[in-house]
Motif scaffolding. Structure first.
Motif, mmCIF file in Angstrom:
data_model
loop_
_atom_site.group_PDB
_atom_site.id
_atom_site.type_symbol
_atom_site.label_atom_id
_atom_site.label_comp_id
_atom_site.label_asym_id
_atom_site.label_seq_id
_atom_site.Cartn_x
_atom_site.Cartn_y
_atom_site.Cartn_z
ATOM 1 N N PHE A 98 0.942 -1.175 0.085
ATOM 2 C CA PHE A 98 0.020 -0.129 -0.249
ATOM 3 C C PHE A 98 0.997 1.309 -0.441
ATOM 4 O O PHE A 98 0.566 2.051 -0.676
ATOM 5 C CB PHE A 98 -1.358 0.058 1.397
ATOM 6 N N GLY A 99 1.913 0.824 0.495
ATOM 7 C CA GLY A 99 2.947 1.931 0.704
ATOM 8 C C GLY A 99 3.375 2.386 -0.699
ATOM 9 O O GLY A 99 3.092 4.014 -1.035
ATOM 10 N N ILE A 100 3.707 1.595 -1.928
ATOM 11 C CA ILE A 100 4.604 1.965 -3.017
ATOM 12 C C ILE A 100 2.690 2.628 -3.780
ATOM 13 O O ILE A 100 3.288 3.489 -4.511
ATOM 14 C CB ILE A 100 5.016 0.824 -3.317
ATOM 15 N N ALA A 101 1.649 2.027 -3.673
ATOM 16 C CA ALA A 101 0.592 2.291 -4.331
ATOM 17 C C ALA A 101 0.021 3.730 -4.484
ATOM 18 O O ALA A 101 -0.211 3.922 -4.955
ATOM 19 C CB ALA A 101 -0.697 1.267 -3.848
ATOM 20 N N ARG A 102 0.419 4.060 -3.207
ATOM 21 C CA ARG A 102 0.150 5.521 -2.794
ATOM 22 C C ARG A 102 1.132 6.189 -3.566
ATOM 23 O O ARG A 102 0.548 6.952 -3.519
ATOM 24 C CB ARG A 102 0.281 5.564 -1.089
ATOM 25 N N LEU A 103 2.445 5.913 -3.469
ATOM 26 C CA LEU A 103 3.026 6.740 -4.209
ATOM 27 C C LEU A 103 2.552 6.668 -5.542
ATOM 28 O O LEU A 103 2.746 7.643 -6.149
ATOM 29 C CB LEU A 103 4.631 6.066 -3.855
ATOM 30 N N SER A 126 -0.127 9.215 -6.411
ATOM 31 C CA SER A 126 0.135 10.628 -6.385
ATOM 32 C C SER A 126 0.900 10.852 -6.856
ATOM 33 O O SER A 126 0.435 12.048 -7.719
ATOM 34 C CB SER A 126 1.684 10.504 -4.580
ATOM 35 N N VAL A 127 1.784 10.200 -8.010
ATOM 36 C CA VAL A 127 2.582 10.445 -9.433
ATOM 37 C C VAL A 127 1.449 10.830 -10.701
ATOM 38 O O VAL A 127 0.965 11.617 -10.862
ATOM 39 C CB VAL A 127 3.517 9.298 -10.023
ATOM 40 N N LEU A 128 -0.189 9.319 -10.312
ATOM 41 C CA LEU A 128 -0.925 9.789 -11.130
ATOM 42 C C LEU A 128 -1.675 10.903 -11.272
ATOM 43 O O LEU A 128 -1.946 11.073 -12.197
ATOM 44 C CB LEU A 128 -1.311 8.003 -11.141
ATOM 45 N N GLU A 129 -1.937 11.067 -9.818
ATOM 46 C CA GLU A 129 -2.883 12.097 -10.026
ATOM 47 C C GLU A 129 -2.020 13.092 -10.136
ATOM 48 O O GLU A 129 -3.134 14.508 -10.718
ATOM 49 C CB GLU A 129 -3.227 12.442 -8.153
ATOM 50 N N THR A 130 -0.495 13.668 -10.303
ATOM 51 C CA THR A 130 -0.214 14.780 -10.500
ATOM 52 C C THR A 130 0.299 14.967 -11.954
ATOM 53 O O THR A 130 -0.564 15.759 -12.562
ATOM 54 C CB THR A 130 1.574 14.476 -10.101
ATOM 55 N N LEU A 131 0.247 13.662 -12.760
ATOM 56 C CA LEU A 131 0.207 13.644 -14.252
ATOM 57 C C LEU A 131 -1.019 14.194 -14.845
ATOM 58 O O LEU A 131 -1.041 14.730 -15.584
ATOM 59 C CB LEU A 131 1.240 12.044 -14.918
ATOM 60 N N ARG A 179 -5.140 8.626 -4.272
ATOM 61 C CA ARG A 179 -5.088 8.428 -3.046
ATOM 62 C C ARG A 179 -6.031 7.712 -2.663
ATOM 63 O O ARG A 179 -6.275 6.971 -0.970
ATOM 64 C CB ARG A 179 -3.828 9.436 -2.315
ATOM 65 N N ASP A 180 -7.148 8.331 -2.684
ATOM 66 C CA ASP A 180 -7.900 7.880 -1.375
ATOM 67 C C ASP A 180 -8.926 6.715 -2.338
ATOM 68 O O ASP A 180 -9.125 5.986 -1.223
ATOM 69 C CB ASP A 180 -9.697 9.153 -2.511
ATOM 70 N N GLN A 181 -8.355 6.309 -2.656
ATOM 71 C CA GLN A 181 -9.036 5.195 -4.050
ATOM 72 C C GLN A 181 -8.145 3.947 -3.508
ATOM 73 O O GLN A 181 -8.265 2.763 -3.214
ATOM 74 C CB GLN A 181 -8.950 5.198 -5.459
ATOM 75 N N VAL A 182 -7.066 4.276 -3.091
ATOM 76 C CA VAL A 182 -5.669 3.149 -2.494
ATOM 77 C C VAL A 182 -6.531 2.760 -1.105
ATOM 78 O O VAL A 182 -6.735 1.711 -0.767
ATOM 79 C CB VAL A 182 -4.307 3.748 -2.605
ATOM 80 N N SER A 183 -6.769 3.834 -0.287
ATOM 81 C CA SER A 183 -8.014 4.122 0.934
ATOM 82 C C SER A 183 -8.436 3.097 1.284
ATOM 83 O O SER A 183 -8.671 2.549 1.467
ATOM 84 C CB SER A 183 -7.570 5.275 1.828
ATOM 85 N N LEU A 184 -9.212 3.022 -0.102
ATOM 86 C CA LEU A 184 -10.364 2.144 0.184
ATOM 87 C C LEU A 184 -10.536 0.598 0.045
ATOM 88 O O LEU A 184 -11.181 0.082 0.251
ATOM 89 C CB LEU A 184 -11.219 2.659 -1.024
ATOM 90 N N LEU A 185 -9.300 0.377 -0.901
ATOM 91 C CA LEU A 185 -8.940 -0.937 -1.232
ATOM 92 C C LEU A 185 -8.502 -1.346 -0.317
ATOM 93 O O LEU A 185 -7.764 -2.560 -0.207
ATOM 94 C CB LEU A 185 -7.480 -0.897 -2.585
ATOM 95 N N ALA A 186 -7.933 -0.473 0.761
ATOM 96 C CA ALA A 186 -7.618 -1.797 2.628
ATOM 97 C C ALA A 186 -8.206 -1.813 2.908
ATOM 98 O O ALA A 186 -8.402 -3.016 3.800
ATOM 99 C CB ALA A 186 -7.076 -0.671 2.595
#
Length: 334
Positions: free
Chosen positions: A249-254, A257-262, A278-285
């Motif tokens: 999950f740590g790498i997924a959030r990173l 973050s990159v994809l949101e910026t792009l 990042r919010d979608q990653v939080s949902l996947l937890a």
């Protein structure tokens, strides 16, 4: 709500968000029952695809924005029932989670209460005021606001929806076509995908008045699968051989973050399938399955007398187009 069954031939139902994926199935189910349907959307000019779902004059689109109370009140005026399907998976521009899923839900509920109309509100499985996901927290806030304004409202929490043009199975099928490797956050997270037509039928029954109000129903399909199992199934059906790379999950959030910026740098022009927040990653937890309490209390599709369709009965009928040779290519089912 069950105490006031509607006569379809003479009743008007206002459906907020009726032009979306779930919305078109709800409109179809209501139209088949004979209801007159007012579809309240931000862009009525983009709702023309709903017209063939009913008779001439049966379906009418009007402009409404949940951020503006006056437009919501105008949309529900004269309605015999109100359905709110509006929700977003990603914040863009002025469409923010709080504005749409919390404030907007409250405005619709108060408008329905103001005219004494029954209300059906669609939330999401996983709505939780304590969640790390803002999406899940605002969904929970919306439910609370709805039941405060309309205590006998029917609230549905569906799991991820599948069906033609869905944003879940189709998304991963597109990724499998585009990428040699599929990075996957939450590979072990459990889901209970539910057919969009079954959810629409549950909503239509609630409008009919045959579903007890003041309760939160959890709608899931007949089977629970991990996200990795779902991806493997999509790969089999589409005949794609891809490496699935589970991400911590740590790498997924990173990555998110990159994809949101792009996405911001390209002014939102990135393909939707490549965008991860990042919010979608939080949902996947968190698992996205029907609770034991809902099963025991009959607050499920089965409890409503609806036998849910399995993925295997529906998904191959629309995922074949992602095979290299189309419908004539046999899937790898071994």
């Amino acid at each position: 709500m069950a105490a006031q069954a509607l006569d379809p031939l003479s009743k008007l139902v206002t459906v907020f968000g009726g032009s979306g994926f779930l919305g078109r199935h709800v409109v179809r189910a209501l139209a088949k029952r004979g209801y007159r349907i007012r579809v309240a959307v931000r862009r009525p000019d983009l709702a023309g695809h709903l017209q063939p779902l009913g008779r001439v004059g049966q379906i009418h689109a009007v402009q409404a924005n949940l951020r503006f109370k006056n437009s919501v009140e105008a949309a529900v005026a004269g309605s015999d029932a109100v359905v709110n399907l509006v929700g977003i998976m990603q914040q863009t521009g002025r469409q923010r989670f709080d504005a749409v899923q919390a404030f907007g839900a409250r405005v619709v509920a108060q408008a329905a209460a103001g005219i004494g109309a029954p209300l059906v509100h669609v939330s999401a499985l996983g709505a939780d005021a304590a969640s790390a996901s803002l999406y899940a927290r605002t969904k929970a806030a919306g439910e609370e606001a709805v039941l405060a304004a309309v205590p006998d409202a029917v609230v549905f929490r569906p799991s991820v929806l599948f069906g033609p043009e869905d944003a879940f199975f189709n998304r991963f099928a597109v990724l499998a076509r585009m990428l040699p490797v599929i990075p996957l956050a939450g590979a072990d997270t459990r889901f209970q995908p539910v057919f969009v037509g079954d959810v629409a039928e549950a909503i239509a029954r609630a409008v009919d008045g045959t579903v007890a109000g003041g309760r939160i129903y959890e709608l899931g399909g007949p089977h629970v699968r991990t996200l990795r199992e779902i991806i493997d199934y999509i790969l089999k059906i589409t005949g794609r051989r891809r490496l699935v790379l589970p991400l911590p999950f740590g790498i997924a959030r990173l990555q998110a973050s990159v994809l949101e910026t792009l996405d911001k740098l390209t002014l939102g022009l990135m393909p939707d399938e490549l965008v991860l927040t990042r919010d979608q990653v939080s949902l996947l937890a968190s698992d996205n399955v029907v609770s034991e309490a809902a099963i025991a209390e009959g607050r499920t599709l089965q409890g409503l007398g609806i036998q849910p369709e399995a993925i295997e009965a529906i998904a191959p009928g629309y995922l074949w187009r992602f095979r290299e040779r189309g419908q004539f290519q046999q899937p790898h089912l071994a």
